[in-house]
Design a protein around this motif. Sequence first.
Motif, short mmCIF file in Angstrom:
data_model
loop_
_atom_site.label_atom_id
_atom_site.label_comp_id
_atom_site.label_asym_id
_atom_site.label_seq_id
_atom_site.Cartn_x
_atom_site.Cartn_y
_atom_site.Cartn_z
N VAL A 53 11.13 -54.54 9.74
CA VAL A 53 10.05 -54.81 8.79
C VAL A 53 10.71 -55.17 7.46
CG1 VAL A 53 8.07 -53.80 7.58
CG2 VAL A 53 8.53 -53.17 9.97
N ILE A 54 10.44 -56.40 6.96
CA ILE A 54 11.05 -56.80 5.68
C ILE A 54 10.03 -56.83 4.55
CG2 ILE A 54 13.00 -58.07 6.65
CD1 ILE A 54 11.33 -60.67 6.07
N ALA A 55 8.74 -56.80 4.88
CA ALA A 55 7.73 -56.77 3.83
C ALA A 55 6.43 -56.26 4.41
CB ALA A 55 7.51 -58.17 3.24
N LEU A 56 5.63 -55.61 3.56
CA LEU A 56 4.29 -55.18 3.93
C LEU A 56 3.31 -55.94 3.06
CD1 LEU A 56 4.55 -51.29 4.18
CD2 LEU A 56 4.51 -52.93 6.03
N GLN A 57 2.28 -56.44 3.70
CA GLN A 57 1.22 -57.12 2.95
C GLN A 57 0.56 -56.08 2.04
OE1 GLN A 57 -1.40 -59.09 5.72
NE2 GLN A 57 -3.06 -58.95 4.25
N PRO A 58 0.49 -56.34 0.72
CA PRO A 58 -0.17 -55.36 -0.16
C PRO A 58 -1.61 -55.15 0.30
CG PRO A 58 0.92 -57.11 -1.43
CD PRO A 58 0.96 -57.52 0.01
N ASP A 59 -1.98 -53.90 0.45
CA ASP A 59 -3.33 -53.56 0.90
C ASP A 59 -3.59 -53.99 2.34
OD1 ASP A 59 -5.56 -52.11 0.15
OD2 ASP A 59 -6.73 -53.89 -0.29
N GLY A 60 -2.52 -54.32 3.08
CA GLY A 60 -2.68 -54.70 4.48
C GLY A 60 -2.89 -53.47 5.35
N VAL A 61 -3.17 -53.69 6.62
CA VAL A 61 -3.50 -52.60 7.55
C VAL A 61 -2.39 -51.54 7.60
CG1 VAL A 61 -3.92 -52.06 9.98
CG2 VAL A 61 -5.05 -54.03 8.94
N CYS A 62 -1.15 -51.99 7.82
CA CYS A 62 -0.06 -51.01 7.97
C CYS A 62 0.20 -50.24 6.68
CB CYS A 62 1.22 -51.70 8.44
SG CYS A 62 1.19 -51.96 10.22
N GLU A 63 0.09 -50.92 5.54
CA GLU A 63 0.30 -50.22 4.28
C GLU A 63 -0.81 -49.19 4.05
OE1 GLU A 63 1.60 -51.85 0.11
OE2 GLU A 63 -0.56 -51.49 0.09
N ARG A 64 -2.06 -49.60 4.23
CA ARG A 64 -3.18 -48.67 4.00
C ARG A 64 -3.14 -47.47 4.94
NH1 ARG A 64 -6.41 -53.11 4.62
NH2 ARG A 64 -7.54 -52.06 6.25
N GLN A 65 -2.72 -47.71 6.21
CA GLN A 65 -2.72 -46.63 7.19
C GLN A 65 -1.38 -45.90 7.24
OE1 GLN A 65 -4.41 -48.06 10.94
NE2 GLN A 65 -6.04 -49.12 9.85
N GLY A 66 -0.44 -46.31 6.37
CA GLY A 66 0.85 -45.63 6.31
C GLY A 66 1.64 -45.71 7.61
N ALA A 67 1.47 -46.81 8.33
CA ALA A 67 2.09 -46.91 9.66
C ALA A 67 3.58 -47.14 9.61
CB ALA A 67 1.42 -48.03 10.45
N CYS A 68 4.04 -47.91 8.64
CA CYS A 68 5.47 -48.21 8.59
C CYS A 68 5.87 -48.56 7.17
CB CYS A 68 5.83 -49.34 9.55
SG CYS A 68 4.99 -50.88 9.21
N VAL A 69 7.18 -48.61 6.96
CA VAL A 69 7.71 -48.98 5.65
C VAL A 69 8.76 -50.06 5.85
CG1 VAL A 69 7.29 -46.71 4.60
CG2 VAL A 69 9.49 -47.18 5.68
N VAL A 70 9.08 -50.76 4.77
CA VAL A 70 10.12 -51.78 4.83
C VAL A 70 11.42 -51.12 5.29
CG1 VAL A 70 11.51 -53.35 3.42
CG2 VAL A 70 9.03 -53.23 3.08
N GLY A 71 12.09 -51.77 6.24
CA GLY A 71 13.34 -51.23 6.79
C GLY A 71 13.15 -50.63 8.17
N ASP A 72 11.91 -50.25 8.53
CA ASP A 72 11.67 -49.72 9.87
C ASP A 72 12.03 -50.78 10.92
OD1 ASP A 72 10.76 -47.34 8.85
OD2 ASP A 72 8.66 -47.66 9.36
N VAL A 73 12.43 -50.31 12.09
CA VAL A 73 12.77 -51.18 13.20
C VAL A 73 11.61 -51.15 14.20
CG1 VAL A 73 14.33 -51.47 15.18
CG2 VAL A 73 15.26 -50.87 12.92
#
Length: 139
Positions: A53-73
């Motif tokens: 994961v190199i970026a999370l869409q601001p306010d996107g699904v994964c960011e809002r639900q805390g599913a992953c962070v930048v750097g996760d595989v």
Amino acid sequence: GGYDGYSASALSTARSFATPREDDDISCGIELEASKGEFEFNGVRHPAGTLRVIALQPDGVCERQGACVVGDVLSTVDGKKVHGMNLQRVEGMLVGKAGTSIILGLYTDQSREPISRHVVLAPSPSAIGVSPRDSARKS
């Protein structure tokens, strides 16, 4: 005959894709990149072509639900191994209609084994419209 039945079902399948705009596909909101070489993450060696994961869409699904962070595989999507898979194909697996649930298999900095993170695709509240009070509180 059997052929008529087949063509009718093919037509009805195609028709279900023509959906109204507000019913558009929603993405998990993560940007992935395949690693150029092998690397170590949290004590685990990952081969070249591993998706990170190199970026999370601001306010996107994964960011809002805390599913992953930048750097996760990302190792699996709904149980399918994604290593070495075409990036567009993997991104296509991370998209669906509102209410679709997707299970991401992720190596995080907290675990040496993949963790399953369950995300439910939903439109961003900001896309629906938030009150000014809500957006002021966030900043």
